[in-house]
Motif scaffolding. Structure first.
Motif, PDB file in Angstrom:
ATOM      1  N   PRO A  30      24.977  54.141  64.984  1.00  0.00           N
ATOM      2  CA  PRO A  30      25.202  53.609  66.300  1.00  0.00           C
ATOM      3  C   PRO A  30      26.058  52.185  66.611  1.00  0.00           C
ATOM      4  CG  PRO A  30      22.872  54.422  66.146  1.00  0.00           C
ATOM      5  CD  PRO A  30      23.439  54.255  64.715  1.00  0.00           C
ATOM      6  N   GLY A  31      27.015  52.259  67.543  1.00  0.00           N
ATOM      7  CA  GLY A  31      27.570  51.013  67.823  1.00  0.00           C
ATOM      8  C   GLY A  31      28.790  50.555  67.162  1.00  0.00           C
ATOM      9  N   ALA A  32      28.845  51.383  65.806  1.00  0.00           N
ATOM     10  CA  ALA A  32      29.891  50.899  64.895  1.00  0.00           C
ATOM     11  C   ALA A  32      31.353  50.977  65.412  1.00  0.00           C
ATOM     12  CB  ALA A  32      29.916  51.675  63.693  1.00  0.00           C
ATOM     13  N   GLY A  33      31.536  51.976  66.513  1.00  0.00           N
ATOM     14  CA  GLY A  33      32.822  52.008  67.086  1.00  0.00           C
ATOM     15  C   GLY A  33      33.594  53.082  67.154  1.00  0.00           C
ATOM     16  N   LYS A  34      32.969  54.135  67.130  1.00  0.00           N
ATOM     17  CA  LYS A  34      33.587  55.847  66.949  1.00  0.00           C
ATOM     18  C   LYS A  34      34.357  55.761  68.084  1.00  0.00           C
ATOM     19  CE  LYS A  34      29.681  58.213  66.395  1.00  0.00           C
ATOM     20  NZ  LYS A  34      29.078  56.891  66.305  1.00  0.00           N
ATOM     21  N   THR A  35      33.765  55.650  69.464  1.00  0.00           N
ATOM     22  CA  THR A  35      34.270  55.986  70.555  1.00  0.00           C
ATOM     23  C   THR A  35      35.462  55.073  70.891  1.00  0.00           C
ATOM     24  OG1 THR A  35      32.300  56.716  71.383  1.00  0.00           O
ATOM     25  CG2 THR A  35      34.046  56.580  72.961  1.00  0.00           C
ATOM     26  N   ALA A  36      35.177  53.857  70.633  1.00  0.00           N
ATOM     27  CA  ALA A  36      36.362  52.676  70.695  1.00  0.00           C
ATOM     28  C   ALA A  36      37.440  52.869  69.999  1.00  0.00           C
ATOM     29  CB  ALA A  36      35.891  51.174  70.535  1.00  0.00           C
ATOM     30  N   LEU A  37      37.109  53.464  68.618  1.00  0.00           N
ATOM     31  CA  LEU A  37      38.182  53.842  67.887  1.00  0.00           C
ATOM     32  C   LEU A  37      39.285  54.916  68.456  1.00  0.00           C
ATOM     33  CD1 LEU A  37      39.732  53.342  65.004  1.00  0.00           C
ATOM     34  CD2 LEU A  37      38.114  55.142  64.029  1.00  0.00           C
ATOM     35  N   LEU A  38      38.406  56.051  69.019  1.00  0.00           N
ATOM     36  CA  LEU A  38      39.216  57.150  69.150  1.00  0.00           C
ATOM     37  C   LEU A  38      39.902  56.892  70.595  1.00  0.00           C
ATOM     38  CD1 LEU A  38      36.293  59.904  68.834  1.00  0.00           C
ATOM     39  CD2 LEU A  38      38.605  59.407  67.313  1.00  0.00           C
ATOM     40  N   ALA A  39      39.485  56.086  71.362  1.00  0.00           N
ATOM     41  CA  ALA A  39      39.944  55.208  72.544  1.00  0.00           C
ATOM     42  C   ALA A  39      41.340  54.910  72.296  1.00  0.00           C
ATOM     43  CB  ALA A  39      39.206  54.668  73.443  1.00  0.00           C
ATOM     44  N   ARG A  40      41.334  54.141  71.116  1.00  0.00           N
ATOM     45  CA  ARG A  40      42.946  53.571  70.779  1.00  0.00           C
ATOM     46  C   ARG A  40      43.655  54.807  69.982  1.00  0.00           C
ATOM     47  NH1 ARG A  40      44.693  48.574  72.091  1.00  0.00           N
ATOM     48  NH2 ARG A  40      43.073  47.054  72.436  1.00  0.00           N
ATOM     49  N   THR A  41      42.728  55.724  69.187  1.00  0.00           N
ATOM     50  CA  THR A  41      43.487  56.516  68.592  1.00  0.00           C
ATOM     51  C   THR A  41      44.163  57.599  69.277  1.00  0.00           C
ATOM     52  OG1 THR A  41      42.109  56.213  66.694  1.00  0.00           O
ATOM     53  CG2 THR A  41      43.387  58.331  66.564  1.00  0.00           C
ATOM     54  N   ILE A  42      43.521  58.141  70.315  1.00  0.00           N
ATOM     55  CA  ILE A  42      44.212  59.132  71.087  1.00  0.00           C
ATOM     56  C   ILE A  42      45.697  58.954  71.628  1.00  0.00           C
ATOM     57  CG2 ILE A  42      43.973  60.533  73.073  1.00  0.00           C
ATOM     58  CD1 ILE A  42      40.646  60.408  72.620  1.00  0.00           C
ATOM     59  N   PRO A  43      45.592  57.620  72.373  1.00  0.00           N
ATOM     60  CA  PRO A  43      47.203  57.411  72.627  1.00  0.00           C
ATOM     61  C   PRO A  43      48.123  57.250  71.530  1.00  0.00           C
ATOM     62  CG  PRO A  43      45.495  56.003  73.918  1.00  0.00           C
ATOM     63  CD  PRO A  43      44.700  56.695  72.807  1.00  0.00           C
ATOM     64  N   ALA A  44      47.653  56.705  70.421  1.00  0.00           N
ATOM     65  CA  ALA A  44      48.622  56.540  69.198  1.00  0.00           C
ATOM     66  C   ALA A  44      49.085  57.784  68.697  1.00  0.00           C
ATOM     67  CB  ALA A  44      47.834  55.653  68.192  1.00  0.00           C
ATOM     68  N   GLY A  94      43.334  46.456  68.493  1.00  0.00           N
ATOM     69  CA  GLY A  94      44.206  47.635  68.208  1.00  0.00           C
ATOM     70  C   GLY A  94      44.775  47.283  66.696  1.00  0.00           C
ATOM     71  N   ALA A  95      44.548  46.207  66.074  1.00  0.00           N
ATOM     72  CA  ALA A  95      44.989  45.777  64.922  1.00  0.00           C
ATOM     73  C   ALA A  95      44.657  46.623  63.660  1.00  0.00           C
ATOM     74  CB  ALA A  95      44.687  44.557  64.606  1.00  0.00           C
ATOM     75  N   GLY A  96      45.848  47.057  62.856  1.00  0.00           N
ATOM     76  CA  GLY A  96      45.317  47.858  61.768  1.00  0.00           C
ATOM     77  C   GLY A  96      45.286  49.240  62.066  1.00  0.00           C
ATOM     78  N   ASP A 124      38.446  41.974  63.669  1.00  0.00           N
ATOM     79  CA  ASP A 124      38.489  40.750  64.569  1.00  0.00           C
ATOM     80  C   ASP A 124      37.386  39.628  64.514  1.00  0.00           C
ATOM     81  OD1 ASP A 124      37.374  43.181  65.903  1.00  0.00           O
ATOM     82  OD2 ASP A 124      37.377  41.724  67.692  1.00  0.00           O
ATOM     83  N   LEU A 125      36.147  40.083  64.196  1.00  0.00           N
ATOM     84  CA  LEU A 125      35.168  39.286  63.991  1.00  0.00           C
ATOM     85  C   LEU A 125      35.042  38.499  62.804  1.00  0.00           C
ATOM     86  CD1 LEU A 125      32.397  41.678  65.840  1.00  0.00           C
ATOM     87  CD2 LEU A 125      33.973  39.715  66.834  1.00  0.00           C
ATOM     88  N   LEU A 126      35.802  38.759  61.958  1.00  0.00           N
ATOM     89  CA  LEU A 126      35.508  38.326  60.511  1.00  0.00           C
ATOM     90  C   LEU A 126      35.454  36.849  60.372  1.00  0.00           C
ATOM     91  CD1 LEU A 126      35.585  39.108  57.403  1.00  0.00           C
ATOM     92  CD2 LEU A 126      37.881  38.862  57.379  1.00  0.00           C
TER      93      LEU A 126
END
Lengths: 249, 118
Positions: free
Chosen positions: A69-83, A234-236, A201-203
């Motif tokens: 939970p919270g790793a970023g699946k939905t956030a990743l998809l929100a970036r991926t779908i437009p791409a 959105g990097a990478g 980005d948090l590295l």
């Protein structure tokens, strides 16, 4: 009786081993041992195979996306779908124990989104199984899709155990989770074809050893492809998007 | 808590094979690479079968060790931690040959006292 046994190469359905005095009389206790040799997840696997066949029949390739939970699946998809727009037609099947928060977040980005809540009955399931995915497929215009991404329930344990009919498995791993996760959850990390290493980005702000994480991943899964991304900036994302398109074709 | 849905799956298969007889023991083979907690499975099993035709059936869980065979040197390694590596030559080019089992091996049944032989 008469069931297909996917495991074992025995050429008859049951072995009956009678035990104890008097068993052969047909009276007394009638105690016997019946050999079963059935995969406990056999029924799930049969439905998963049917899902896979139906999706293939519509020319849809399917990725089962998993993470904690919270790793970023939905956030990743929100970036991926437009791409993916204009390159491949994508559908999303959202699994959530309850709520339509994630599904709403992805609606309007250009993908067809189906929601399967897993809280029917007692307690709520911690994963999607093949039957739940089956019910979600009915909500999607499969004939119009090239790629289906199944966003599984956030959980590093249970989703790895259930085939849902996917062609490939991927997971999102956030660097905030610590380097040792592949060793603590080897079944999940071993099950996937691709690992999206998120929150890069948090590295600078973390005491995180990326090479140690990669070494741990290689110990349980030397063949997984990896992508270092930030769903926030959105990097990478390019490598991940290309992997999805390759998977879809 | 997927042990609960696993117990439902086990019960359905056992019920079918028992064909109405009383089930005394259900023998499972569970690989070390399966994420099943035996105590939780036992607890869920008791609750799943309570009051039904499988009430009283004992779950007997046989643990299967995780074993890999090396593609480089051919050696066999029983894993005591989840690192897929050959103990002989340290190669990670290994194939898992056991440890992922999750199956119902057999059941012990007997006649129900009131029904006699089937």
């Amino acid at each position: 009786m008469g069931r297909f046994h996917p495991h074992g190469d025995h050429d008859h359905e049951h072995e009956h081993e009678h035990r104890g005095v008097g068993d052969h009389s047909g009276y007394a206790t009638g105690a016997e041992r019946i050999t079963v040799l059935e995969n406990i997840l056999g029924e799930n696997d049969r439905i998963a195979a049917a899902n896979r066949a139906e999706l293939a029949g519509h020319g849809v390739r399917t990725v089962n996306l998993m993470s904690s939970p919270g790793a970023g699946k939905t956030a990743l998809l929100a970036r991926t779908i437009p791409a993916l727009a204009n390159r491949t037609r994508v559908g999303i099947l959202e699994g959530d124990i309850a709520t339509n928060i994630d599904a709403d977040r992805l609606a309007g980005l250009g993908a067809d989104v189906a929601l399967v809540n897993t809280d029917d009955g007692f307690g709520g399931e911690c994963h999607l199984d093949a039957v739940m995915v089956r019910s979600g497929l009915d909500q999607l215009p499969l004939a119009e899709l090239d790629l289906l991404v199944i966003e599984n329930v956030g959980n590093l344990v249970c989703p790895a155990e259930f085939d849902v009919g996917q062609d490939a498995r991927a997971m999102v791993y956030a660097i905030t989770e610590g380097e040792e996760k592949p060793l603590k959850y080897p079944v999940m990390f071993r099950a996937v074809d691709a690992v999206v290493i998120n929150k890069m980005d948090l590295l600078p702000h973390l005491d995180f050893d990326l090479e140690l994480f990669r070494a741990n991943l290689a110990r349980v899964n030397p063949h997984a492809v990896t992508f270092e991304v930030s769903a926030t900036t959105g990097a990478g994302l390019d490598g991940w998007v290309e992997w999805l398109i390759d998977t879809a074709t | 808590m997927h042990e609960l849905s696993l117990c439902n799956a086990i019960a359905a298969t056992v019920d079918e094979h028992a064909a109405g007889k009383r089930v005394d023991v259900v023998r499972l083979r569970v690989g070390h690479f399966r994420q099943v907690v035996p105590d939780t499975l036992q607890f869920c099993w008791t609750n799943t079968v309570a009051g039904g035709p499988l009430d009283g059936a004992r779950l007997d869980i046989v643990a299967v060790p995780a074993v890999v065979v090396c593609r480089v040197c051919g050696g066999s390694t029983e894993l005591d931690e989840p690192m897929l590596r050959c103990a002989g030559c340290a190669s990670s080019e290994v194939d898992m040959v056991s440890g992922e089992e999750f199956m119902i091996e057999s059941i012990d049944v007997s006649d129900r006292p009131d029904t006699g032989a089937a």
